[in-house]
Write a protein that holds these residues in place. Structure first.
Motif, mmCIF file in Angstrom:
data_model
loop_
_atom_site.group_PDB
_atom_site.id
_atom_site.type_symbol
_atom_site.label_atom_id
_atom_site.label_comp_id
_atom_site.label_asym_id
_atom_site.label_seq_id
_atom_site.Cartn_x
_atom_site.Cartn_y
_atom_site.Cartn_z
ATOM 1 N N SER A 110 -2.147 2.807 1.351
ATOM 2 C CA SER A 110 -0.705 2.636 0.785
ATOM 3 C C SER A 110 0.281 3.770 1.445
ATOM 4 C CB SER A 110 -0.729 3.411 -0.828
ATOM 5 O OG SER A 110 -1.754 2.372 -1.490
ATOM 6 N N THR B 291 4.304 3.242 2.668
ATOM 7 C CA THR B 291 5.406 4.137 2.237
ATOM 8 C C THR B 291 5.798 5.407 3.129
ATOM 9 O OG1 THR B 291 3.753 5.500 1.008
ATOM 10 C CG2 THR B 291 4.828 3.709 -0.237
ATOM 11 N N ARG C 121 7.078 7.767 -3.730
ATOM 12 C CA ARG C 121 7.208 6.461 -3.135
ATOM 13 C C ARG C 121 5.815 5.768 -3.295
ATOM 14 N NH1 ARG C 121 9.299 9.357 1.136
ATOM 15 N NH2 ARG C 121 7.505 8.987 2.585
ATOM 16 N N THR C 122 4.848 6.302 -3.147
ATOM 17 C CA THR C 122 3.566 5.537 -3.426
ATOM 18 C C THR C 122 3.628 4.985 -4.793
ATOM 19 O OG1 THR C 122 2.609 6.770 -1.481
ATOM 20 C CG2 THR C 122 1.086 5.628 -3.057
ATOM 21 N N PHE D 288 5.678 2.320 -5.606
ATOM 22 C CA PHE D 288 5.130 1.103 -4.681
ATOM 23 C C PHE D 288 4.302 0.409 -5.581
ATOM 24 C CE2 PHE D 288 1.628 -0.656 -2.310
ATOM 25 C CZ PHE D 288 2.066 -1.645 -1.741
#
Length: 326
Positions: free
Chosen positions: A246, A250, A309-310, A313
């Protein structure tokens, strides 16, 4: 229903926080003390198996009972188990406190902030050199972010609420065991210091009996946490790999993928080191390099952004999956 609970919990963790009253861990120490009989002292696997299975059985019974009575009650119990399984403390506040301590001049505040970032404070000693302390704290912050949320959500999505609860219970027991080990070692050191003050004769007698002391300390001390450490590592192994993949999406893709492939099938490296390599690749830094004051503050802020951000996501991925499933 589980995906809906997961989506709601992820939103709560990211934007609203988890109420502290949901994280009631005071039952762990009395429970561990109640089953720590002499018959289990030399059988740590059996001891920890009994310790974990009983609360798991209670949670399983609550889920089964609610499933047969009311879907709303089942939803509430499932959400409670998931939110309870999320890690303790406010990670964002702890990172900001560490950054403020780095920029300040109070050494005690810096050490206290570094201790707060440790998942298990008894596991490691704080280095005296600032560059080493910064490096260790960066790895600890990355690991804390993972064990606090991502491991729990991963196993909840894969195997359900009991799997997420199992990981949190193991971590609670491990931290409690390490705290008892610290207290036990402190008592031994205090007894040694007090004995040496009684005079040379007493000191000589203590030195003659010191060879037998390790066996006595091992008998009176807490039960070995080796089985817990192995189980925790096994539960974290796939999560670290998925999280590293991930990060490639990201963060910096090429750098992260190169380091991610190196540890993809490694079954010996600790989770913290594997995660640190993935974080270093995503942020395009060398995690083993010596960081100064400005650099560690920038990397800590970048680490927060990377995990945000992860999480966003995976939140979007879950939302899309739910819309397609309806």
């Amino acid at each position: 229903m589980q995906l809906t609970v997961l989506l709601i919990a992820l939103i709560c963790v990211r934007w609203f926080g988890i109420p502290s009253w949901l994280h009631i861990d005071q039952w762990a120490k009395p429970w561990l003390d109640a089953i720590s009989g002499n018959s289990l002292k030399n059988r740590p696997w059996l001891y920890w198996l009994i310790a974990a299975l009983v609360p798991m059985a209670v949670a399983a019974y609550a889920l089964q009972w609610s499933a047969g009575h009311n879907r709303l009650i089942e939803f509430a119990i499932t959400a409670f188990i998931l939110l309870y399984s999320v890690g303790r403390d406010d990670f964002k506040t702890q990172v900001q406190a560490f950054i403020a301590a780095v920029r300040g001049s109070d050494e005690e505040a810096l050490k206290a902030a570094a201790v707060d970032l440790q998942a298990s404070p008894a596991n490691e000693q704080l280095p005296e050199e600032r560059a080493e302390l910064y490096h260790q704290s960066l790895l600890n912050a990355a690991y804390r972010a993972m064990e606090r949320v991502f491991v729990v959500f991963f196993w909840f999505a894969m195997l359900g609420p009991l799997a997420a609860l199992a990981y949190r219970i193991l971590r609670i027991f491990y931290n409690e065991n390490q705290a008892q080990l610290l207290a036990h070692d402190a008592q031994i050191q205090a007894a040694e210091v007090e004995a040496t003050k009684e005079g040379e004769a007493v000191g000589t007698e203590l030195a003659e009996s010191s060879a037998e002391e390790p066996s006595v300390a091992s008998e009176d001390g807490p039960i070995s946490a080796g089985p817990l450490a192995k189980l925790i590592w096994l539960l974290e192994w796939p999560v670290v790999r998925v999280l590293g993949l991930s990060f490639a999406i990201t963060g910096n893709f090429i750098s992260c993928m190169q380091r991610w492939r190196d540890s993809l099938l490694c079954f010996k490296t600790p989770s913290k080191k594997v995660l640190g390599n993935a974080v270093g690749g995503a942020l395009d830094i060398e995690v083993d390099c010596k960081l100064d004051c400005d650099a560690i503050c920038c990397e800590m802020e970048a680490l927060q952004s990377l995990f945000f951000r992860t999480g966003l996501f995976w939140l979007c991925a879950l939302a899309v999956y739910l819309m397609l499933a309806l």
